[in-house]
Design an enzyme around this catalytic site. Sequence first.
Site, PDB file in Angstrom:
ATOM      1  N   CYS A 203       0.821  -1.208   0.000  1.00  0.00           N
ATOM      2  CA  CYS A 203       0.000   0.000   0.000  1.00  0.00           C
ATOM      3  C   CYS A 203       0.860   1.265   0.000  1.00  0.00           C
ATOM      4  CB  CYS A 203      -0.939   0.013   1.200  1.00  0.00           C
ATOM      5  SG  CYS A 203      -0.101  -0.114   2.791  1.00  0.00           S
ATOM      6  N   ASN A 204       2.117   1.150   0.418  1.00  0.00           N
ATOM      7  CA  ASN A 204       2.969   2.332   0.509  1.00  0.00           C
ATOM      8  C   ASN A 204       4.089   2.383  -0.514  1.00  0.00           C
ATOM      9  OD1 ASN A 204       1.772   3.838   2.571  1.00  0.00           O
ATOM     10  ND2 ASN A 204       2.739   2.610   4.157  1.00  0.00           N
ATOM     11  N   ARG A 205       4.285   1.311  -1.287  1.00  0.00           N
ATOM     12  CA  ARG A 205       5.380   1.322  -2.255  1.00  0.00           C
ATOM     13  C   ARG A 205       5.165   0.305  -3.357  1.00  0.00           C
ATOM     14  NH1 ARG A 205      10.245   1.440  -0.140  1.00  0.00           N
ATOM     15  NH2 ARG A 205       9.531   1.853   1.997  1.00  0.00           N
TER      16      ARG A 205
ATOM     17  N   HIS B 187      19.470   0.706  -0.567  1.00  0.00           N
ATOM     18  CA  HIS B 187      18.017   0.879  -0.480  1.00  0.00           C
ATOM     19  C   HIS B 187      17.342  -0.392   0.018  1.00  0.00           C
ATOM     20  CE1 HIS B 187      14.029   2.391  -1.452  1.00  0.00           C
ATOM     21  NE2 HIS B 187      13.799   1.300  -2.147  1.00  0.00           N
TER      22      HIS B 187
ATOM     23  N   GLU C 173       8.835  -0.797  11.588  1.00  0.00           N
ATOM     24  CA  GLU C 173       7.736  -1.768  11.441  1.00  0.00           C
ATOM     25  C   GLU C 173       8.264  -3.029  10.754  1.00  0.00           C
ATOM     26  OE1 GLU C 173       5.986  -2.745   8.558  1.00  0.00           O
ATOM     27  OE2 GLU C 173       6.960  -1.514   7.048  1.00  0.00           O
TER      28      GLU C 173
ATOM     29  N   GLN D  82       6.598  -8.907   3.583  1.00  0.00           N
ATOM     30  CA  GLN D  82       6.152  -8.576   2.229  1.00  0.00           C
ATOM     31  C   GLN D  82       7.299  -8.708   1.233  1.00  0.00           C
ATOM     32  OE1 GLN D  82       4.758  -4.669   3.366  1.00  0.00           O
ATOM     33  NE2 GLN D  82       2.608  -5.289   3.299  1.00  0.00           N
TER      34      GLN D  82
ATOM     35  N   GLY E  59     -12.415   0.137   3.001  1.00  0.00           N
ATOM     36  CA  GLY E  59     -11.540  -0.747   2.245  1.00  0.00           C
ATOM     37  C   GLY E  59     -11.504  -2.122   2.891  1.00  0.00           C
ATOM     38  N   ALA E  60     -10.808  -3.057   2.243  1.00  0.00           N
ATOM     39  CA  ALA E  60     -10.731  -4.417   2.785  1.00  0.00           C
ATOM     40  C   ALA E  60      -9.387  -5.057   2.480  1.00  0.00           C
ATOM     41  CB  ALA E  60     -11.871  -5.276   2.222  1.00  0.00           C
ATOM     42  N   GLY E  61      -8.344  -4.214   2.416  1.00  0.00           N
ATOM     43  CA  GLY E  61      -7.006  -4.715   2.131  1.00  0.00           C
ATOM     44  C   GLY E  61      -6.271  -5.159   3.385  1.00  0.00           C
TER      45      GLY E  61
ATOM     46  N   ILE F 109      -6.299  -2.626   6.322  1.00  0.00           N
ATOM     47  CA  ILE F 109      -7.587  -2.592   7.023  1.00  0.00           C
ATOM     48  C   ILE F 109      -7.757  -3.830   7.890  1.00  0.00           C
ATOM     49  CG2 ILE F 109     -10.081  -2.694   6.675  1.00  0.00           C
ATOM     50  CD1 ILE F 109      -8.898   0.057   6.245  1.00  0.00           C
TER      51      ILE F 109
END
Length: 211
Positions: free
Chosen positions: A50-52, A95, A110, A116, A185-187, A190
């Site tokens: 969701c962020n990258r 990176h 986190e 992931q 949402g439902a990811g 969430i």
Amino acid sequence: MPLFSAGLNHTTAPVPVRERIAYADDDLPRALADLRRHTRVEEAVLLSTCNRTEFYFQAPDDAGVIDWLSHDRGMPRNELDACLYRLHDEGVIRHLLRVAAGLDSMVVGEAQILGQLKQAYATARENGHVGHGLNQLFACGFATAKRVRTDTRIGAQPVSVASIAVDLSRRIFSNFAEHTALLVGAGQMIALCARHLHTQGMGRIIIANRS
């Protein structure tokens, strides 16, 4: 073969752009196969959260990958270039180590990103898109992340965007049992929020999804 990375994250692109570029988990094999079919990429891993959304790959250059991404996501090249970071060789290694260790996350430290990253690597490897080069890179990344969490206190207080959102809510609404939470949402994020809210005793939870 040179090593490259290209992508965007929460520091370079707003949410609407990140949503437009993101890939669903079940679309990763298709995307990687199509990328290699239409470019000179030899090895590739695609990480999309969701962020990258970012690619790690070996190729003669990275221009073909950017053109492919522009076409695959239906985003004009000039718009894409405005929010992309493009790294090569040592920059890619640095990176990846930061990402794996949770230093490049919206919430520093986190741990979810490591899982992931491991899943993205496993998907690419299982579909034949990883060779010696990326095997070495990701092995180094995973070993470094483990060492960081073992030798430092970065993981002493497990955190995530979801847990911080719930913690902030508790500071505003003292008695969760008397309140209702609406989750849009439902990811995965969430789902984590719902889990944290339930654990903290939220009285009622409503999930609103586009479907």
